[in-house]
Design a protein around this motif. Structure first.
Motif, PDB file in Angstrom:
ATOM      1  N   VAL A  34       0.868  -0.910  -0.143  1.00  0.00           N
ATOM      2  CA  VAL A  34      -0.160  -0.197  -0.181  1.00  0.00           C
ATOM      3  C   VAL A  34       0.957   0.873   0.000  1.00  0.00           C
ATOM      4  N   ALA A  35       0.608   2.351  -0.428  1.00  0.00           N
ATOM      5  CA  ALA A  35       0.909   3.432  -0.724  1.00  0.00           C
ATOM      6  C   ALA A  35       1.599   4.125   0.993  1.00  0.00           C
ATOM      7  N   HIS A  36       0.820   3.906   1.944  1.00  0.00           N
ATOM      8  CA  HIS A  36       1.057   4.401   3.259  1.00  0.00           C
ATOM      9  C   HIS A  36       0.433   3.572   4.154  1.00  0.00           C
ATOM     10  N   VAL A  37       1.568   3.761   5.639  1.00  0.00           N
ATOM     11  CA  VAL A  37       0.495   3.433   6.631  1.00  0.00           C
ATOM     12  C   VAL A  37       0.593   4.255   8.122  1.00  0.00           C
ATOM     13  N   GLU A 124      -2.522  -4.674   1.096  1.00  0.00           N
ATOM     14  CA  GLU A 124      -3.685  -4.602   1.104  1.00  0.00           C
ATOM     15  C   GLU A 124      -4.050  -4.014   2.298  1.00  0.00           C
ATOM     16  N   LEU A 125      -4.825  -2.313   2.477  1.00  0.00           N
ATOM     17  CA  LEU A 125      -5.121  -2.336   4.300  1.00  0.00           C
ATOM     18  C   LEU A 125      -6.829  -1.721   4.102  1.00  0.00           C
ATOM     19  N   ASP A 126      -7.436  -1.462   4.667  1.00  0.00           N
ATOM     20  CA  ASP A 126      -8.849  -1.585   5.002  1.00  0.00           C
ATOM     21  C   ASP A 126      -8.883   0.280   5.072  1.00  0.00           C
ATOM     22  N   PRO A 127      -9.792   1.538   4.441  1.00  0.00           N
ATOM     23  CA  PRO A 127      -9.219   2.405   4.886  1.00  0.00           C
ATOM     24  C   PRO A 127      -9.473   2.559   5.585  1.00  0.00           C
ATOM     25  N   ASP A 128     -10.791   2.371   6.654  1.00  0.00           N
ATOM     26  CA  ASP A 128     -10.780   2.358   7.745  1.00  0.00           C
ATOM     27  C   ASP A 128      -9.915   1.323   9.403  1.00  0.00           C
ATOM     28  N   TYR A 129      -8.814   0.872   8.412  1.00  0.00           N
ATOM     29  CA  TYR A 129      -8.293  -0.106   9.476  1.00  0.00           C
ATOM     30  C   TYR A 129      -8.788  -1.236   9.997  1.00  0.00           C
ATOM     31  N   ALA A 146      -7.576  -9.243  10.742  1.00  0.00           N
ATOM     32  CA  ALA A 146      -8.435  -7.948  11.077  1.00  0.00           C
ATOM     33  C   ALA A 146      -8.644  -7.885  12.048  1.00  0.00           C
ATOM     34  N   ARG A 147      -9.152  -6.768  13.034  1.00  0.00           N
ATOM     35  CA  ARG A 147      -9.983  -6.415  13.891  1.00  0.00           C
ATOM     36  C   ARG A 147     -10.759  -6.914  14.730  1.00  0.00           C
ATOM     37  N   GLU A 148     -11.911  -7.560  13.849  1.00  0.00           N
ATOM     38  CA  GLU A 148     -12.748  -8.396  14.675  1.00  0.00           C
ATOM     39  C   GLU A 148     -12.091  -9.563  13.983  1.00  0.00           C
ATOM     40  N   LEU A 159     -11.135 -10.397  -0.511  1.00  0.00           N
ATOM     41  CA  LEU A 159      -9.334 -10.272  -0.683  1.00  0.00           C
ATOM     42  C   LEU A 159      -8.760 -11.322  -1.100  1.00  0.00           C
ATOM     43  N   LEU A 160      -9.573 -12.609  -1.487  1.00  0.00           N
ATOM     44  CA  LEU A 160      -9.129 -13.877  -1.809  1.00  0.00           C
ATOM     45  C   LEU A 160      -9.296 -13.251  -2.889  1.00  0.00           C
ATOM     46  N   GLY A 161      -9.663 -12.528  -3.985  1.00  0.00           N
ATOM     47  CA  GLY A 161      -9.922 -12.326  -4.682  1.00  0.00           C
ATOM     48  C   GLY A 161      -8.638 -11.184  -5.541  1.00  0.00           C
ATOM     49  N   ARG A 162      -8.488 -10.132  -4.087  1.00  0.00           N
ATOM     50  CA  ARG A 162      -7.690  -9.192  -4.647  1.00  0.00           C
ATOM     51  C   ARG A 162      -6.357 -10.255  -4.749  1.00  0.00           C
ATOM     52  N   ILE A 163      -5.926 -11.187  -3.733  1.00  0.00           N
ATOM     53  CA  ILE A 163      -4.768 -11.563  -3.427  1.00  0.00           C
ATOM     54  C   ILE A 163      -4.647 -12.930  -4.406  1.00  0.00           C
TER      55      ILE A 163
END
Length: 181
Positions: A34-37, A124-129, A146-148, A159-163
């Protein structure tokens, strides 16, 4: 003269690691981070939803990575788990991490066992982390975090598709049993 068992173990680990290094490497696009964390937002507990099966995590359930800042500028990188059953006592391996690309904060080195450091790439990182996909440098090992303790099925499938679109092996991931909320 016999070689001490520790040296044999170290030599065996070196042979194993050289085999991993020589395996087919994904393209650089596959492992683009990702561009930034924002580290302050990323710190905290990340439940392991799925992972590439490996000997270190075998038989562990309710697993999570827990990150926190240390006074020396590095990060705590602790791995918590239960062995075999969600009712087993929680155990913890204490580790350390250091950011290796401060321009993005998306590339780390993590050490759970001395003297070995492992690459940690946030792909990959969710915009809401709320979720992340992490890989080793060669893309051989993957984790969905995941947080949950669970992800909605649609999110997990996305996410599987992105991978898979990255050319990485999404079909090898195993789900981690996690406690119900």
């Amino acid at each position: 003269m016999s070689i001490p068992w520790r040296i044999n173990l170290l030599l065996g680990a070196c042979v194993l690691m050289s085999g991993v290094a020589c395996s087919t490497m994904p393209t650089s696009t596959s492992l683009r981070t990702v561009a930034h964390v924002d580290l302050d937002r990323y710190l905290g507990r990340w439940n392991v939803i799925a992972f590439t099966p490996n000997f270190l995590e075998s038989g562990k359930v309710g697993t999570a990575d827990v990150y926190a800042r240390r006074p020396d500028g590095k990060l705590e990188a602790n791995y918590v788990f239960r062995k075999g059953s969600l009712t087993a006592p929680e155990q913890e391996w204490k580790g350390v991490a250091r950011v290796t690309n401060p321009a993005t904060n998306a590339e780390w080195k993590v050490q759970l066992f001395w003297p070995f450091w492992a690459d940690y790439l946030i792909l990959e990182l969710d915009p809401d982390y709320q979720w992340a996909v992490v890989a080793s440098r060669g893309g051989k090992w993957l984790w969905i975090l995941a947080r949950e303790t669970t992800l909605p099925s649609a999110t997990y499938q996305e996410l599987l598709g992105r991978i898979a679109r990255r050319g990485l092996k999404a079909d090898t991931l195993a789900l981690v049993p996690q406690p119900a909320k």
